[in-house]
Design a protein around this motif. Structure first.
Motif, PDB file in Angstrom:
ATOM      1  N   PHE A  41     -19.686 -28.685  22.565  1.00 29.71           N
ATOM      2  CA  PHE A  41     -18.717 -29.763  22.756  1.00 29.71           C
ATOM      3  C   PHE A  41     -17.594 -29.384  23.724  1.00 29.71           C
ATOM      4  N   SER A  42     -17.839 -28.447  24.602  1.00 34.12           N
ATOM      5  CA  SER A  42     -16.750 -27.964  25.469  1.00 34.12           C
ATOM      6  C   SER A  42     -16.949 -28.320  26.936  1.00 34.12           C
ATOM      7  N   CYS A  43     -17.554 -29.484  27.216  1.00 32.83           N
ATOM      8  CA  CYS A  43     -17.710 -29.870  28.622  1.00 32.83           C
ATOM      9  C   CYS A  43     -16.354 -30.069  29.292  1.00 32.83           C
ATOM     10  N   GLY A  44     -15.375 -30.579  28.536  1.00 29.53           N
ATOM     11  CA  GLY A  44     -14.040 -30.749  29.098  1.00 29.53           C
ATOM     12  C   GLY A  44     -13.403 -29.418  29.459  1.00 29.53           C
ATOM     13  N   HIS A  45     -13.608 -28.415  28.624  1.00 32.67           N
ATOM     14  CA  HIS A  45     -13.048 -27.094  28.899  1.00 32.67           C
ATOM     15  C   HIS A  45     -13.759 -26.426  30.075  1.00 32.67           C
ATOM     16  N   ALA A  46     -15.067 -26.644  30.177  1.00 33.39           N
ATOM     17  CA  ALA A  46     -15.806 -26.095  31.324  1.00 33.39           C
ATOM     18  C   ALA A  46     -15.343 -26.759  32.620  1.00 33.39           C
ATOM     19  N   ALA A  47     -15.101 -28.079  32.562  1.00 34.04           N
ATOM     20  CA  ALA A  47     -14.613 -28.786  33.750  1.00 34.04           C
ATOM     21  C   ALA A  47     -13.246 -28.254  34.160  1.00 34.04           C
ATOM     22  N   PHE A  98     -17.643 -26.721  43.682  1.00 31.44           N
ATOM     23  CA  PHE A  98     -17.002 -25.952  42.627  1.00 31.44           C
ATOM     24  C   PHE A  98     -17.872 -24.770  42.220  1.00 31.44           C
ATOM     25  N   SER A  99     -17.217 -23.700  41.797  1.00 37.55           N
ATOM     26  CA  SER A  99     -17.913 -22.541  41.252  1.00 37.55           C
ATOM     27  C   SER A  99     -18.372 -22.901  39.849  1.00 37.55           C
ATOM     28  N   TYR A 100     -19.677 -22.983  39.643  1.00 41.17           N
ATOM     29  CA  TYR A 100     -20.217 -23.601  38.427  1.00 41.17           C
ATOM     30  C   TYR A 100     -20.113 -22.693  37.198  1.00 41.17           C
ATOM     31  N   HIS A 101     -19.716 -23.302  36.083  1.00 42.33           N
ATOM     32  CA  HIS A 101     -19.717 -22.652  34.778  1.00 42.33           C
ATOM     33  C   HIS A 101     -20.311 -23.629  33.760  1.00 42.33           C
ATOM     34  N   ARG A 102     -21.275 -23.173  32.990  1.00 45.81           N
ATOM     35  CA  ARG A 102     -21.826 -24.005  31.928  1.00 45.81           C
ATOM     36  C   ARG A 102     -20.858 -24.027  30.751  1.00 45.81           C
ATOM     37  N   SER A 103     -21.011 -25.023  29.886  1.00 45.32           N
ATOM     38  CA  SER A 103     -20.209 -25.086  28.667  1.00 45.32           C
ATOM     39  C   SER A 103     -20.634 -23.969  27.727  1.00 45.32           C
ATOM     40  N   GLU A 104     -19.663 -23.258  27.202  1.00 48.77           N
ATOM     41  CA  GLU A 104     -19.977 -22.155  26.296  1.00 48.77           C
ATOM     42  C   GLU A 104     -20.203 -22.634  24.868  1.00 48.77           C
ATOM     43  N   THR A 160     -10.981 -17.942  30.981  1.00 44.39           N
ATOM     44  CA  THR A 160     -12.199 -18.203  30.232  1.00 44.39           C
ATOM     45  C   THR A 160     -12.027 -19.499  29.443  1.00 44.39           C
ATOM     46  N   GLN A 161     -13.133 -20.055  28.976  1.00 43.80           N
ATOM     47  CA  GLN A 161     -13.045 -21.267  28.169  1.00 43.80           C
ATOM     48  C   GLN A 161     -12.350 -21.007  26.841  1.00 43.80           C
ATOM     49  N   ASP A 162     -12.513 -19.809  26.290  1.00 45.61           N
ATOM     50  CA  ASP A 162     -11.802 -19.472  25.059  1.00 45.61           C
ATOM     51  C   ASP A 162     -10.293 -19.447  25.286  1.00 45.61           C
ATOM     52  N   GLU A 163      -9.867 -18.949  26.435  1.00 41.74           N
ATOM     53  CA  GLU A 163      -8.436 -18.935  26.753  1.00 41.74           C
ATOM     54  C   GLU A 163      -7.913 -20.354  26.924  1.00 41.74           C
ATOM     55  N   ILE A 164      -8.702 -21.221  27.543  1.00 40.90           N
ATOM     56  CA  ILE A 164      -8.296 -22.622  27.714  1.00 40.90           C
ATOM     57  C   ILE A 164      -8.238 -23.326  26.367  1.00 40.90           C
ATOM     58  N   LEU A 165      -9.151 -22.964  25.453  1.00 42.00           N
ATOM     59  CA  LEU A 165      -9.170 -23.566  24.117  1.00 42.00           C
ATOM     60  C   LEU A 165      -7.888 -23.291  23.341  1.00 42.00           C
ATOM     61  N   PRO A 167     -13.730 -26.071  19.808  1.00 41.00           N
ATOM     62  CA  PRO A 167     -15.114 -25.831  20.229  1.00 41.00           C
ATOM     63  C   PRO A 167     -16.136 -26.687  19.499  1.00 41.00           C
ATOM     64  N   THR A 168     -15.774 -27.199  18.314  1.00 39.55           N
ATOM     65  CA  THR A 168     -16.705 -28.034  17.555  1.00 39.55           C
ATOM     66  C   THR A 168     -16.377 -29.514  17.643  1.00 39.55           C
ATOM     67  N   LEU A 169     -15.230 -29.851  18.237  1.00 42.04           N
ATOM     68  CA  LEU A 169     -14.818 -31.249  18.341  1.00 42.04           C
ATOM     69  C   LEU A 169     -14.642 -31.712  19.779  1.00 42.04           C
ATOM     70  N   GLY A 170     -14.516 -30.778  20.699  1.00 41.97           N
ATOM     71  CA  GLY A 170     -14.305 -31.153  22.090  1.00 41.97           C
ATOM     72  C   GLY A 170     -12.835 -31.343  22.397  1.00 41.97           C
ATOM     73  N   VAL A 171     -12.568 -32.184  23.387  1.00 46.68           N
ATOM     74  CA  VAL A 171     -11.189 -32.406  23.824  1.00 46.68           C
ATOM     75  C   VAL A 171     -11.046 -33.851  24.264  1.00 46.68           C
ATOM     76  N   THR A 172      -9.921 -34.450  23.944  1.00 46.76           N
ATOM     77  CA  THR A 172      -9.650 -35.809  24.410  1.00 46.76           C
ATOM     78  C   THR A 172      -9.082 -35.763  25.818  1.00 46.76           C
ATOM     79  N   SER A 173      -9.041 -36.904  26.465  1.00 48.93           N
ATOM     80  CA  SER A 173      -8.463 -36.956  27.819  1.00 48.93           C
ATOM     81  C   SER A 173      -6.981 -36.607  27.779  1.00 48.93           C
ATOM     82  N   TRP A 174      -6.299 -36.991  26.694  1.00 48.91           N
ATOM     83  CA  TRP A 174      -4.869 -36.685  26.579  1.00 48.91           C
ATOM     84  C   TRP A 174      -4.653 -35.181  26.441  1.00 48.91           C
ATOM     85  N   ASP A 175      -5.494 -34.528  25.619  1.00 47.84           N
ATOM     86  CA  ASP A 175      -5.391 -33.077  25.481  1.00 47.84           C
ATOM     87  C   ASP A 175      -5.727 -32.377  26.792  1.00 47.84           C
TER      88      ASP A 175
END
Length: 301
Positions: A90-96, A81-87, A109-114, A120-128
């Protein structure tokens, strides 16, 4: 790298209701009939024990090894995969998701995915995460769908890797971050690259692309060939993927290595409550171990 799950609140509310039912109600019946009160208390305790036995991650651990003998000494197809760090912390899910989407020709971008889900301060659940990917696939007219799979076995991970569409896994990650102990763990999303099953030393391993927030976020793991890749022994990944007590007991939600002793003590107590919530979550099936998000092809309309 940490990921705060929004369902922690749900677990807390459920725990409160369970304690209310298991303790308060039997005590109320004791006043009218000690026998009924004691029977209710015993019955609820037995139900709790049975739930624990049935849903303890260790009970399901053997399912991960549910693979045909022919898969011994076998290497799965390798992903890169083309690597991107979490911005955000709590955004490892968005980076993935960002890295997985790039694989399928979708640049975001991760902001667009958000904007689709998570915080950005709570992360993301598997359902989200599942819903966000499916919304993006649908809008971009990509014939793929994301699907959550719990209690995922080694065979299922092998099969998913062969499809070359991407697999996101959630496991208990050991992370390196300021003011946290070196043994600290936290739930984390990463992309699955490869699984090696072998009796040879150093060959029995799982390779992940792990999005970290800090540059040294993955330094507690052996680095892989490409940026962001980490190598975990197969047995260790099994325990982390199925949230065994060895790793659950080291969960840290708050830092405990700050300069303030009083703050450290308070955070240590908070971490104990956090661990308790996760145990309750797994024992009540609100949380399920072996969580993977598979990306599967769909028929074009």
């Amino acid at each position: 790298m940490k990921t705060k799950h929004l369902y922690v609140l749900t677990i807390g509310l459920f725990s409160f209701l369970f304690i209310l039912i298991a303790v308060v109600i039997p005590c109320m019946f004791v006043y009218y009939s000690p026998v009924i009160g004691a029977s209710l208390a015993c019955g609820l305790t037995l139900i709790g024990i049975l739930l624990y036995i049935k849903n303890n991650p260790r009970h399901h651990m053997r399912r991960f090894n549910d693979y045909p003998p022919a898969m011994e000494d076998r290497k799965s197809k390798a992903e890169k995969f083309s690597y991107h760090r979490s911005e955000y912390p709590f955004s490892c899910g968005h980076a993935a998701m960002q890295m997985l989407l790039v694989k399928h020709g979708i640049i975001m971008t991760q902001d667009e995915i958000l904007e689709y889900g998570g915080d950005p301060t709570l992360g993301v659940t598997s359902w989200d995460l599942e819903e966000t990917l499916n919304k993006i696939f649908l809008q971009r007219k990509v014939a793929l769908k994301a699907r959550i799979n719990n209690f995922t076995t080694c065979s299922q991970l092998f099969d998913a890797l062969q499809k070359d569409t991407g697999v996101i896994v959630m496991y208990i990650n050991n992370f390196n971050e300021k003011d946290f102990s070196s043994e600290a763990n936290y739930p984390h999303f990463a992309l699955l690259n490869k699984i090696n099953m072998s009796n040879q030393k150093y060959m029995n391993k799982v390779v992940l692309t792990s999005p970290s927030f800090s540059p040294d976020g993955n330094k507690n793991f052996r680095p892989g060939k490409y940026e962001g890749e980490i190598i975990i022994p197969f047995e260790e990944f099994q325990g982390r993927f199925y949230a065994s007590s060895q790793f659950l007991n080291c969960l840290e939600y708050k830092p405990i290595c700050t300069d303030s002793d009083g703050k450290n003590e308070l955070n240590y107590f908070t971490n104990l409550l956090f661990i308790l919530l996760f145990y309750i979550g797994y024992c009540t099936t609100i949380l399920k171990p072996g969580l993977a998000i598979f990306i599967e092809p769909t028929e074009k309309k």
